[in-house]
Design a protein around this motif. Structure first.
Motif, mmCIF file in Angstrom:
data_model
loop_
_atom_site.group_PDB
_atom_site.id
_atom_site.type_symbol
_atom_site.label_atom_id
_atom_site.label_comp_id
_atom_site.label_asym_id
_atom_site.label_seq_id
_atom_site.Cartn_x
_atom_site.Cartn_y
_atom_site.Cartn_z
ATOM 1 N N VAL A 1 0.803 -1.398 -0.127
ATOM 2 C CA VAL A 1 0.008 -0.027 -0.053
ATOM 3 C C VAL A 1 0.913 1.301 0.023
ATOM 4 O O VAL A 1 0.220 2.437 -0.139
ATOM 5 C CB VAL A 1 -0.976 0.084 1.256
ATOM 6 N N LEU A 2 2.176 1.089 0.222
ATOM 7 C CA LEU A 2 2.768 2.402 0.579
ATOM 8 C C LEU A 2 3.095 3.327 -0.863
ATOM 9 O O LEU A 2 2.804 4.620 -0.774
ATOM 10 C CB LEU A 2 4.360 2.106 1.026
ATOM 11 N N ASN A 3 3.279 2.669 -2.033
ATOM 12 C CA ASN A 3 3.283 3.151 -3.175
ATOM 13 C C ASN A 3 1.840 3.783 -3.882
ATOM 14 O O ASN A 3 1.201 2.921 -3.969
ATOM 15 C CB ASN A 3 4.251 2.436 -4.249
ATOM 16 N N HIS A 4 1.721 5.034 -4.150
ATOM 17 C CA HIS A 4 0.475 5.431 -4.667
ATOM 18 C C HIS A 4 -0.706 5.802 -3.595
ATOM 19 O O HIS A 4 -1.607 6.302 -3.619
ATOM 20 C CB HIS A 4 0.085 4.592 -5.893
ATOM 21 N N ARG A 5 -0.813 4.664 -2.758
ATOM 22 C CA ARG A 5 -1.981 4.701 -1.685
ATOM 23 C C ARG A 5 -1.833 5.043 -0.171
ATOM 24 O O ARG A 5 -2.373 5.540 0.182
ATOM 25 C CB ARG A 5 -2.412 3.104 -1.533
ATOM 26 N N VAL A 6 -0.295 5.451 -0.011
ATOM 27 C CA VAL A 6 0.337 6.208 0.995
ATOM 28 C C VAL A 6 1.009 7.411 0.713
ATOM 29 O O VAL A 6 0.925 8.397 1.301
ATOM 30 C CB VAL A 6 0.767 5.069 2.065
ATOM 31 N N PHE A 7 2.010 7.008 -0.026
ATOM 32 C CA PHE A 7 3.051 7.804 -0.506
ATOM 33 C C PHE A 7 2.837 8.294 -1.748
ATOM 34 O O PHE A 7 2.682 7.512 -2.612
ATOM 35 C CB PHE A 7 4.745 7.523 0.044
ATOM 36 N N VAL A 8 3.625 9.436 -2.033
ATOM 37 C CA VAL A 8 3.729 9.898 -3.562
ATOM 38 C C VAL A 8 4.906 8.957 -3.987
ATOM 39 O O VAL A 8 6.030 8.947 -3.342
ATOM 40 C CB VAL A 8 3.942 11.319 -3.729
ATOM 41 N N PRO A 9 5.039 8.266 -5.201
ATOM 42 C CA PRO A 9 6.177 7.553 -5.777
ATOM 43 C C PRO A 9 7.417 8.288 -5.678
ATOM 44 O O PRO A 9 7.310 9.492 -6.161
ATOM 45 C CB PRO A 9 5.666 6.872 -6.925
ATOM 46 N N GLY A 10 8.398 7.925 -5.119
ATOM 47 C CA GLY A 10 9.814 8.547 -5.322
ATOM 48 C C GLY A 10 10.254 9.279 -4.110
ATOM 49 O O GLY A 10 11.189 9.897 -3.914
ATOM 50 N N THR A 11 8.962 9.426 -3.093
ATOM 51 C CA THR A 11 9.581 10.159 -2.016
ATOM 52 C C THR A 11 9.618 9.415 -0.574
ATOM 53 O O THR A 11 9.762 9.872 0.348
ATOM 54 C CB THR A 11 8.242 11.147 -1.688
ATOM 55 N N TRP A 12 9.600 8.053 -0.834
ATOM 56 C CA TRP A 12 9.732 7.178 0.252
ATOM 57 C C TRP A 12 10.969 5.867 -0.141
ATOM 58 O O TRP A 12 11.320 5.794 -1.150
ATOM 59 C CB TRP A 12 8.557 6.357 0.553
ATOM 60 N N ASP A 13 11.506 5.537 1.110
ATOM 61 C CA ASP A 13 12.685 4.709 1.059
ATOM 62 C C ASP A 13 12.044 3.204 1.532
ATOM 63 O O ASP A 13 11.547 3.180 2.735
ATOM 64 C CB ASP A 13 13.746 5.255 1.815
ATOM 65 N N PRO A 14 12.171 2.137 0.864
ATOM 66 C CA PRO A 14 11.892 0.725 1.119
ATOM 67 C C PRO A 14 12.720 0.320 2.293
ATOM 68 O O PRO A 14 12.311 -0.302 3.088
ATOM 69 C CB PRO A 14 12.092 -0.041 -0.200
ATOM 70 N N ALA A 15 13.983 1.104 2.422
ATOM 71 C CA ALA A 15 14.763 0.608 3.703
ATOM 72 C C ALA A 15 14.228 1.100 5.108
ATOM 73 O O ALA A 15 14.673 0.532 5.993
ATOM 74 C CB ALA A 15 16.222 1.173 3.393
ATOM 75 N N ASN A 16 13.248 1.937 5.138
ATOM 76 C CA ASN A 16 12.808 2.319 6.262
ATOM 77 C C ASN A 16 11.490 1.749 6.621
ATOM 78 O O ASN A 16 10.785 2.041 7.670
ATOM 79 C CB ASN A 16 12.352 4.027 6.039
ATOM 80 N N ILE A 17 10.967 0.523 5.819
ATOM 81 C CA ILE A 17 10.063 -0.311 6.142
ATOM 82 C C ILE A 17 10.382 -1.043 7.498
ATOM 83 O O ILE A 17 11.316 -1.837 7.583
ATOM 84 C CB ILE A 17 9.602 -1.269 5.133
ATOM 85 N N ARG A 18 9.432 -0.972 8.593
ATOM 86 C CA ARG A 18 9.851 -1.816 9.677
ATOM 87 C C ARG A 18 8.656 -3.300 9.506
ATOM 88 O O ARG A 18 7.836 -3.005 8.945
ATOM 89 C CB ARG A 18 9.558 -1.217 11.016
ATOM 90 N N GLY A 19 8.602 -4.131 10.637
ATOM 91 C CA GLY A 19 7.794 -4.975 10.688
ATOM 92 C C GLY A 19 6.380 -4.612 10.318
ATOM 93 O O GLY A 19 5.394 -5.132 9.762
ATOM 94 N N ALA A 20 5.846 -3.668 11.275
ATOM 95 C CA ALA A 20 4.671 -3.232 11.164
ATOM 96 C C ALA A 20 4.625 -1.813 11.081
ATOM 97 O O ALA A 20 3.730 -1.009 11.697
ATOM 98 C CB ALA A 20 3.635 -3.580 12.699
ATOM 99 N N GLY A 21 5.397 -1.065 10.457
ATOM 100 C CA GLY A 21 5.233 0.306 10.168
ATOM 101 C C GLY A 21 6.435 0.914 9.366
ATOM 102 O O GLY A 21 7.255 0.180 8.827
ATOM 103 N N TYR A 22 6.527 2.224 9.267
ATOM 104 C CA TYR A 22 7.510 2.694 8.432
ATOM 105 C C TYR A 22 8.127 4.029 9.165
ATOM 106 O O TYR A 22 7.616 4.780 9.904
ATOM 107 C CB TYR A 22 6.889 3.475 7.206
ATOM 108 N N ASP A 23 9.515 4.159 9.242
ATOM 109 C CA ASP A 23 10.076 5.454 9.758
ATOM 110 C C ASP A 23 9.952 6.654 8.867
ATOM 111 O O ASP A 23 10.438 6.503 7.789
ATOM 112 C CB ASP A 23 11.545 4.974 9.951
ATOM 113 N N ILE A 24 9.640 7.733 9.586
ATOM 114 C CA ILE A 24 9.477 8.882 8.857
ATOM 115 C C ILE A 24 10.885 9.564 8.796
ATOM 116 O O ILE A 24 11.378 9.636 9.932
ATOM 117 C CB ILE A 24 8.317 9.797 9.314
#
Length: 304
Positions: A23-46
């Motif tokens: 859900v992160l790409n397009h449904r939560v974040f604008v593409p290209g503005t987030w980093d998959p390396a910041n995905i955690r088990g049940a969340g995402y680091d801003i």
């Protein structure tokens, strides 16, 4: 009799793992503005952005500087004790209307004394707007904004573009009725918390500045008290030296007079004076000399 069928809800609650990544790409974040390396088990680091920042200028917090897309901040943001700043997320948001979020604080920053002030909930549809065709599309630059305050004893350094300043949890919910989400926004924050000039003074954040000013005044007062105490000690020692010199001078003067009198008395002793008289005269002279030296010694000890 057939058993009653239980309807299974299609909503999955907290998103984690593969469901979160989907859900992160397009449904939560604008593409290209987030980093998959910041995905955690049940969340995402801003992450902390190099733009959308109002930061203090210098250690004395005399003014603040605005950092925008025209002048991004590449150097670490250093917050001294009592300093505050307004920062933005690197990620741009465009939540679907069936996704909501919770924002949590990073313990690694709290352990350093960094207070992060922000809203705790992310509404469905945050970052979307209605276009001319009637479709809900992503806003060009919808981010999260945070107020940072260093209430710890040491300075805190934050690296723009990499520093993780908040934790986002996402939930799949029953679709909400599409509507525009009112956000306080960057302009409102900068106007309410700071002046509008390029080198601004804290407005709404004056509390933290006042606390810092009070701490500086207390430190200055302590230095003045210490300097005054040192001056008093110097004066006290100088006066002690004067007293000792006076005692020594008086003692020597009296001792000289007494010795002169004793010498005269000894010179007028009859030749047939017995040894007892001699012992009394010389003993008195020695005792007086020892007494004078004791007085001088005690006076010298008082100056130490």
């Amino acid at each position: 009799m057939r058993p009653k069928r239980v309807r299974v809800s299609p909503y999955r609650g907290l998103l984690a793992g593969t469901a979160l990544r989907e859900v992160l790409n397009h449904r939560v974040f604008v593409p290209g503005t987030w980093d998959p390396a910041n995905i955690r088990g049940a969340g995402y680091d801003i992450r902390l952005s190099a733009t959308g920042m109002i930061a203090p200028e210098g250690r004395n917090d005399d003014a603040t500087r605005y950092f925008t897309s025209k002048n991004p901040r590449h150097l670490p943001l250093i917050l001294e004790h009592g300093q505050t700043a307004v920062v933005s997320s690197e990620e741009r948001f465009c939540l679907d209307f069936d996704i909501a979020g919770n924002i949590g604080l990073k313990f690694s920053l709290a352990a350093q004394g960094l207070l992060v002030l922000t809203g705790m909930a992310l509404d469905p549809g945050y970052g979307r707007q209605l276009d001319d065709s009637g479709a809900w599309v992503a806003m060009p630059d919808q981010r999260l904004h945070f107020v940072l305050a260093n209430v710890g004893a040491k300075s805190v350094a934050l690296t723009p573009g990499r520093e993780r300043i908040a934790f986002l949890q996402l939930f799949q919910i029953e679709p909400a009725t599409p509507s525009a989400i009112q956000s306080l926004g960057w302009n409102a924050l900068s106007e309410s918390l700071f002046d509008s000039s390029e080198t601004a003074r804290p407005g709404g954040l004056a509390y933290f500045r006042n606390v810092k000013d009070i701490a500086l005044k207390v430190d200055e007062l302590e230095r003045k008290v210490q300097d005054a105490s040192i001056s008093v000690d110097k004066i006290d020692k100088a006066s002690n030296y004067v007293v000792v010199f006076g005692v020594f001078l008086v003692a020597i003067t009296i001792l000289g007079l007494v010795l002169n009198a004793l010498t005269s008395a000894i010179g007028h002793l009859p030749r047939n004076a017995n040894w007892v008289q001699d012992l009394l005269i010389y003993g008195a002279t020695g005792a007086y000399t020892i007494g004078v030296l004791c007085v001088v010694w005690l006076a010298v000890r008082r100056t130490k």
